[in-house]
Design a protein around this motif. Sequence first.
Motif, PDB file in Angstrom:
ATOM      1  N   SER A 114      -7.393   3.732  -4.926  1.00 33.42           N
ATOM      2  CA  SER A 114      -5.832   3.172  -4.961  1.00 33.42           C
ATOM      3  C   SER A 114      -5.782   3.144  -3.386  1.00 33.42           C
ATOM      4  CB  SER A 114      -5.585   4.301  -5.880  1.00 33.42           C
ATOM      5  OG  SER A 114      -6.075   5.968  -5.273  1.00 33.42           O
ATOM      6  N   LYS A 115      -6.428   3.836  -2.615  1.00 34.24           N
ATOM      7  CA  LYS A 115      -5.496   3.584  -1.644  1.00 34.24           C
ATOM      8  C   LYS A 115      -5.403   1.991  -0.761  1.00 34.24           C
ATOM      9  CE  LYS A 115      -4.828   6.770   1.438  1.00 34.24           C
ATOM     10  NZ  LYS A 115      -4.661   8.619   2.127  1.00 34.24           N
ATOM     11  N   MET A 117      -6.366  -0.458  -3.013  1.00 31.04           N
ATOM     12  CA  MET A 117      -5.710  -1.415  -3.447  1.00 31.04           C
ATOM     13  C   MET A 117      -4.427  -1.398  -3.120  1.00 31.04           C
ATOM     14  SD  MET A 117      -6.846  -0.472  -8.175  1.00 31.04           S
ATOM     15  CE  MET A 117      -5.714  -2.103  -8.246  1.00 31.04           C
ATOM     16  N   SER A 118      -3.539  -0.621  -2.531  1.00 28.20           N
ATOM     17  CA  SER A 118      -2.791  -0.727  -2.138  1.00 28.20           C
ATOM     18  C   SER A 118      -2.673  -1.415  -0.589  1.00 28.20           C
ATOM     19  CB  SER A 118      -1.827   0.851  -1.571  1.00 28.20           C
ATOM     20  OG  SER A 118      -2.353   1.791  -2.789  1.00 28.20           O
ATOM     21  N   LEU A 119      -3.444  -1.400   0.138  1.00 30.76           N
ATOM     22  CA  LEU A 119      -3.750  -2.109   1.221  1.00 30.76           C
ATOM     23  C   LEU A 119      -3.939  -4.035   0.866  1.00 30.76           C
ATOM     24  CD1 LEU A 119      -6.096  -0.201   3.335  1.00 30.76           C
ATOM     25  CD2 LEU A 119      -3.431  -0.634   3.782  1.00 30.76           C
ATOM     26  N   LEU A 121      -2.435  -5.064  -2.099  1.00 38.76           N
ATOM     27  CA  LEU A 121      -1.011  -4.693  -2.855  1.00 38.76           C
ATOM     28  C   LEU A 121       0.403  -5.111  -1.070  1.00 38.76           C
ATOM     29  CD1 LEU A 121       0.530  -5.700  -4.903  1.00 38.76           C
ATOM     30  CD2 LEU A 121       1.061  -3.485  -4.704  1.00 38.76           C
ATOM     31  N   GLN A 122      -0.542  -4.425  -0.133  1.00 39.71           N
ATOM     32  CA  GLN A 122       0.683  -4.732   1.096  1.00 39.71           C
ATOM     33  C   GLN A 122      -0.221  -6.737   1.287  1.00 39.71           C
ATOM     34  OE1 GLN A 122      -0.501  -1.357   4.007  1.00 39.71           O
ATOM     35  NE2 GLN A 122       2.198  -1.724   4.772  1.00 39.71           N
ATOM     36  N   PHE A 143       3.288  -6.572  -7.048  1.00 37.73           N
ATOM     37  CA  PHE A 143       2.114  -6.047  -8.448  1.00 37.73           C
ATOM     38  C   PHE A 143       2.060  -7.362  -9.668  1.00 37.73           C
ATOM     39  CE2 PHE A 143       0.492  -3.225 -11.717  1.00 37.73           C
ATOM     40  CZ  PHE A 143       0.059  -2.892 -10.482  1.00 37.73           C
TER      41      PHE A 143
ATOM     42  N   TYR B 156      -0.142  -5.560 -17.152  1.00 38.86           N
ATOM     43  CA  TYR B 156       1.499  -4.312 -16.789  1.00 38.86           C
ATOM     44  C   TYR B 156       1.655  -2.954 -17.699  1.00 38.86           C
ATOM     45  CZ  TYR B 156       5.696  -4.265 -13.985  1.00 38.86           C
ATOM     46  OH  TYR B 156       6.723  -3.824 -13.313  1.00 38.86           O
ATOM     47  N   LEU B 162      -0.851   3.499 -12.317  1.00 38.91           N
ATOM     48  CA  LEU B 162      -1.167   3.033 -10.912  1.00 38.91           C
ATOM     49  C   LEU B 162      -0.130   2.595 -10.526  1.00 38.91           C
ATOM     50  CD1 LEU B 162      -3.728   2.357  -9.534  1.00 38.91           C
ATOM     51  CD2 LEU B 162      -3.851  -0.045 -10.951  1.00 38.91           C
ATOM     52  N   ARG B 163       0.728   1.622 -10.625  1.00 40.96           N
ATOM     53  CA  ARG B 163       1.825   0.843 -10.160  1.00 40.96           C
ATOM     54  C   ARG B 163       2.678   2.898  -9.394  1.00 40.96           C
ATOM     55  NH1 ARG B 163       3.168  -1.667 -14.530  1.00 40.96           N
ATOM     56  NH2 ARG B 163       4.663  -0.663 -15.188  1.00 40.96           N
ATOM     57  N   VAL B 165       0.991   5.290  -8.403  1.00 40.80           N
ATOM     58  CA  VAL B 165       0.117   5.539  -6.584  1.00 40.80           C
ATOM     59  C   VAL B 165       0.704   4.800  -6.045  1.00 40.80           C
ATOM     60  CG1 VAL B 165      -2.131   6.689  -6.367  1.00 40.80           C
ATOM     61  CG2 VAL B 165      -1.688   6.875  -8.549  1.00 40.80           C
ATOM     62  N   VAL B 166      -0.022   3.873  -6.366  1.00 45.19           N
ATOM     63  CA  VAL B 166       0.706   2.621  -5.254  1.00 45.19           C
ATOM     64  C   VAL B 166       1.942   2.625  -4.533  1.00 45.19           C
ATOM     65  CG1 VAL B 166       0.932   0.174  -4.735  1.00 45.19           C
ATOM     66  CG2 VAL B 166      -0.401   1.230  -6.337  1.00 45.19           C
ATOM     67  N   ASN B 169       2.140   5.163  -2.094  1.00 45.65           N
ATOM     68  CA  ASN B 169       1.328   4.922  -0.968  1.00 45.65           C
ATOM     69  C   ASN B 169       2.309   3.813   0.022  1.00 45.65           C
ATOM     70  OD1 ASN B 169      -0.852   6.100  -1.311  1.00 45.65           O
ATOM     71  ND2 ASN B 169      -2.152   4.844  -2.278  1.00 45.65           N
ATOM     72  N   LEU B 170       3.205   3.260  -0.469  1.00 46.80           N
ATOM     73  CA  LEU B 170       3.798   2.103   0.773  1.00 46.80           C
ATOM     74  C   LEU B 170       5.000   2.188  -0.183  1.00 46.80           C
ATOM     75  CD1 LEU B 170       1.168  -1.455  -0.542  1.00 46.80           C
ATOM     76  CD2 LEU B 170       0.801   0.498   1.114  1.00 46.80           C
ATOM     77  N   ILE B 173       7.297  -0.963  -0.187  1.00 42.24           N
ATOM     78  CA  ILE B 173       7.889  -2.248  -1.149  1.00 42.24           C
ATOM     79  C   ILE B 173       8.400  -1.178  -2.201  1.00 42.24           C
ATOM     80  CG2 ILE B 173       6.460  -2.983  -2.838  1.00 42.24           C
ATOM     81  CD1 ILE B 173       4.122  -3.415  -1.622  1.00 42.24           C
ATOM     82  N   ILE B 176       9.215  -2.185  -7.154  1.00 47.67           N
ATOM     83  CA  ILE B 176       7.890  -3.238  -8.741  1.00 47.67           C
ATOM     84  C   ILE B 176       7.723  -1.595  -9.924  1.00 47.67           C
ATOM     85  CG2 ILE B 176       5.811  -2.309  -8.737  1.00 47.67           C
ATOM     86  CD1 ILE B 176       4.930  -2.763  -6.030  1.00 47.67           C
TER      87      ILE B 176
END
Lengths: 197, 197
Positions: A114-115, A117-119, A121-122, A143, B156, B162-163, B165-166, B169-170, B173, B176
């Motif tokens: 998931s990290k 995936m986050s990258l 998305l970034q 997203f 979605y 997942l959103r 978690v993301v 991480n970020l 952002i 979302i």
Amino acid sequence: MSKKEKIIKVASKYFSEVGYDKATLDDVAKEVGVSKAAIYYHFKDKFALYEAVLCSRFGELAKIIDKIDDSKPIEALREYIESFGKFLVDKPCFSAIFARELADGAMNMPASCSKQMSLNLQKLSKILQNGEAENLFEKENPFMVQMMIVTPLINYRTTKKLREVVMANLKDIKNIDVDLEDIIPNLASKIIKALKC
Amino acid sequence: MSKKEKIIKVASKYFSEVGYDKATLDDVAKEVGVSKAAIYYHFKDKFALYEAVLCSRFGELAKIIDKIDDSKPIEALREYIESFGKFLVDKPCFSAIFARELADGAMNMPASCSKQMSLNLQKLSKILQNGEAENLFEKENPFMVQMMIVTPLINYRTTKKLREVVMANLKDIKNIDVDLEDIIPNLASKIIKALKC
DNA sequence: CAACCTTTACTTACTCGTCAGTAAGTTTAT
DNA sequence: ATAAACTTACTGACGAGTAAGTAAAGGTTG
């Protein structure tokens, strides 16, 4: 190729074809040509093997996406979509695994994946922000844009048989079954058109 | 509500939450307040119960889609997308079941359901053809357009966690996590823009 | 250099829990 | 009385995971 790599390869085939639950380690072991216990020598349990499959794929993808030059927003967005599409074409097992993972709510996605995936998305977010700054794109939820790119492509892959059934039901609809390769640039153009100011 | 209907309702919750394989009839029976054998009184086997869940949902959806007036292509396409979106909002269990079914390649979709999916696609195809005839839309692959509508919306829904978690991480952002309701008209506008000549 | 550990990479043969499915008996409504 | 709508208590199979053993390769010591 080492036994361990072979196990990962065969397992990814089974996870892709029948899903995590229906994939059995007995089948994987049989196809690799080792005993089931050999799998347990290399991996703590079934889930650890699944993680290994998932992480290797997401790692490769993240590397590819990371390389994209995001200075020219429209070109960058096209490259983002086409790189992802090409990855799906090159790694036929990935679509089904990824699609199932999203459908499952990514419940059992390891943190390292998931990290990554986050990258991804970034990167997409940066492309969109640059485009916004240059008045090329409207302000968007990254997203949602990610979903618009990723989900049609992975599910186009997984629904080949469904298309055949649908085509049999509706004989007047033709040319539904186009290759994924031909779909990708088309989708890229549509998404760019949709996001442009 | 009859016991049979209650079984379908509870089963659809479990199929949606954990998927076909991990959903157990013992759990369903317990929550309904009957014995497992009672389920087997009403349904031949586990798969027949799954079919009942699937068919009831796809039947309702097909009815809604069928009503759409396809004479004005752009309005009709917007209505097609918004009707589908509203259906997902109203039937929270449907997204995950549908998403898993697509990810699975619709391998175990009963013929009656794939027939109803075909009818939906036929409606969409007609809308697109009418638009093409009026020089409003380019010529399109209707299945690909269907994927562009259906898959972002269902996924979605399934990727709420997942959103989160993301987003963790970020931290840069923001915003979302918009509700599905707010996503639908936005997606509809984007798809219409993408398809317009 | 040879007798000895030790580690790596497995195998065979098993256990144990889970869960779909069933046989046979019981209650309830008509 | 009899059919519909169940229950209890079971079977049987499948599949994850394990215990115990082994063969081969490499390193260590007298």
